[in-house]
Design a protein around this motif. Structure first.
Motif, short mmCIF file in Angstrom:
data_model
loop_
_atom_site.label_atom_id
_atom_site.label_comp_id
_atom_site.label_asym_id
_atom_site.label_seq_id
_atom_site.Cartn_x
_atom_site.Cartn_y
_atom_site.Cartn_z
N ASN A 127 -16.19 -13.29 -13.56
CA ASN A 127 -15.20 -12.69 -14.19
C ASN A 127 -14.86 -11.36 -13.73
N GLN A 128 -16.27 -10.59 -13.19
CA GLN A 128 -15.87 -8.99 -13.10
C GLN A 128 -15.24 -9.14 -11.65
N GLU A 129 -15.78 -10.05 -10.79
CA GLU A 129 -15.28 -10.73 -10.10
C GLU A 129 -13.70 -10.85 -9.32
N ALA A 130 -13.17 -11.28 -10.33
CA ALA A 130 -11.71 -12.08 -10.60
C ALA A 130 -10.88 -10.71 -10.40
N GLU A 131 -11.41 -10.16 -11.67
CA GLU A 131 -11.01 -8.76 -11.81
C GLU A 131 -10.62 -8.10 -10.10
N GLY A 132 -12.35 -7.88 -9.63
CA GLY A 132 -11.76 -6.91 -8.10
C GLY A 132 -11.81 -7.97 -7.38
N ASN A 133 -11.19 -9.55 -7.38
CA ASN A 133 -10.17 -9.93 -6.59
C ASN A 133 -8.50 -9.18 -6.25
N ILE A 134 -8.06 -9.19 -7.78
CA ILE A 134 -6.78 -8.75 -8.32
C ILE A 134 -7.01 -7.49 -7.25
N LEU A 135 -7.87 -6.29 -7.65
CA LEU A 135 -7.29 -5.04 -7.30
C LEU A 135 -7.75 -5.00 -6.04
N LYS A 136 -8.57 -6.01 -5.12
CA LYS A 136 -8.12 -5.79 -3.99
C LYS A 136 -6.99 -5.91 -2.94
N GLN A 137 -6.40 -7.76 -3.89
CA GLN A 137 -5.37 -7.75 -2.97
C GLN A 137 -4.61 -6.31 -3.17
N LEU A 138 -4.13 -5.45 -5.04
CA LEU A 138 -3.78 -4.51 -4.80
C LEU A 138 -3.59 -3.88 -3.87
N ASN A 139 -4.57 -3.34 -3.14
CA ASN A 139 -4.96 -2.57 -2.13
C ASN A 139 -5.07 -2.87 -1.18
N TYR A 140 -4.44 -4.14 -0.86
CA TYR A 140 -4.70 -4.74 0.99
C TYR A 140 -2.61 -4.70 0.81
N LEU A 141 -1.93 -5.35 -0.23
CA LEU A 141 -1.09 -5.08 -0.58
C LEU A 141 0.20 -3.77 -0.59
N SER A 142 -0.14 -2.96 -0.93
CA SER A 142 -0.01 -1.56 -0.71
C SER A 142 -0.31 -0.89 0.44
N LYS A 143 -0.56 -1.53 1.57
CA LYS A 143 -0.57 -0.99 3.13
C LYS A 143 0.37 -2.27 3.77
N THR A 144 0.53 -2.94 3.35
CA THR A 144 0.80 -4.63 4.18
C THR A 144 2.56 -4.21 4.10
N PRO A 145 3.68 -4.77 4.41
CA PRO A 145 4.85 -4.69 4.92
C PRO A 145 5.41 -5.33 3.90
N SER A 146 6.34 -5.00 2.52
CA SER A 146 6.52 -5.81 1.62
C SER A 146 7.48 -6.78 2.57
N ALA A 147 7.83 -6.65 3.48
CA ALA A 147 8.93 -7.86 4.31
C ALA A 147 8.37 -9.07 4.04
N VAL A 148 6.54 -9.33 4.36
CA VAL A 148 5.65 -10.04 4.07
C VAL A 148 5.80 -10.88 2.48
N PRO A 149 5.49 -11.70 2.17
CA PRO A 149 5.15 -12.01 0.73
C PRO A 149 3.90 -12.41 0.76
N HIS A 150 3.94 -12.50 -0.96
CA HIS A 150 2.44 -12.63 -0.92
C HIS A 150 1.76 -13.59 -2.51
N PHE A 151 1.37 -14.35 -2.04
CA PHE A 151 0.83 -15.35 -3.77
C PHE A 151 -0.63 -14.92 -4.02
N THR A 152 -0.98 -14.52 -5.46
CA THR A 152 -1.76 -14.28 -5.67
C THR A 152 -2.41 -14.94 -6.64
N TYR A 153 -4.06 -15.86 -6.91
CA TYR A 153 -4.28 -15.94 -8.34
C TYR A 153 -5.17 -15.71 -8.21
N SER A 154 -5.81 -15.34 -9.71
CA SER A 154 -7.04 -15.23 -9.76
C SER A 154 -7.53 -15.83 -11.29
N HIS A 155 -8.60 -16.67 -11.01
CA HIS A 155 -9.09 -17.45 -12.50
C HIS A 155 -9.86 -16.72 -13.16
#
Length: 214
Positions: free
Chosen positions: A105-133
């Protein structure tokens, strides 16, 4: 339909196949979305860490018909201990599984934060879908209402309170994650929060209507 609700390996493999070949992932992929997922279903390593809290493996079906069941059932010694001494002890393998569930569960939350950090540096023109269970507020109930890790309890009468405490923790965690996601105003977002079921282990004789009202 009840047959498909049983927690066994057959139903797990059916669900696993549906997860890896689901229509949503396929459609998003064709539309150019980058996909990132974190789930027990992603690979067998995560599932194996659940131990006795996960679906039984087919290889164990035959083993449980032999004397080897004394070895592969972590609760069996606990039953003998209670029978002769009146005491109970949580098996080591069960403790290990619970620790793995906390880490998951800690890693699942970490995955969301990791993707948030990645997407903040990625052009918004590239759509992204993140799923965390997450497995919470599902048992075993390893977190209290403040999110602190607590000892696993064998006392059934405490189960409802333990479940409700984890619901309180989940609500706090959901609010925290949503606030973080919405702070990034560079991307348009759709946030979906979904659960599968509520509390299940009611005492015998409880009317079905009461279960749905809790």
């Amino acid at each position: 339909a009840d047959l498909f609700l049983e927690r066994n390996a057959k139903n797990f493999y059916i669900g696993n196949a549906l997860y890896h070949n689901n229509s949503i992932f396929s459609i998003l992929g064709r539309e150019g979305y980058q996909l990132s997922t974190f789930s027990i279903l992603d690979n067998s390593d995560e599932l194996n860490k659940l131990g006795s809290f996960g679906p039984d493996k087919p290889s164990n079906w035959l083993r449980k018909q032999t004397m080897e069941r004394l070895y592969i059932n972590p609760w069996l010694f606990n039953k003998f201990l209670k029978m002769f001494s009146g005491k109970e002890r949580i098996p080591y393998l069960v403790k290990e599984s619970i620790n793995n569930i906390v880490l998951y569960n800690q890693e699942a939350e970490g995955n969301i934060l990791k993707q948030l950090n990645y997407l903040s540096k990625t052009p918004s023109a590239v759509p992204h879908f993140t799923y965390s269970h997450f497995t919470i507020p599902h048992g075993p109930y390893s977190f209290d209402k403040d999110g602190d890790i607590k000892p696993f309890s064998l006392i059934e009468k405490e189960e409802m309170k333990a479940y409700l405490d984890q619901v309180i923790y989940c609500n706090k965690k959901i609010e925290e994650i949503v606030n973080l996601l919405t702070q990034d105003s560079l991307r348009k977002k759709i946030i979906i929060i979904q659960g599968d079921h509520g509390f299940r282990n009611f005492p015998p004789g409880i009317p079905p209507k009461t279960e749905y009202e809790v």
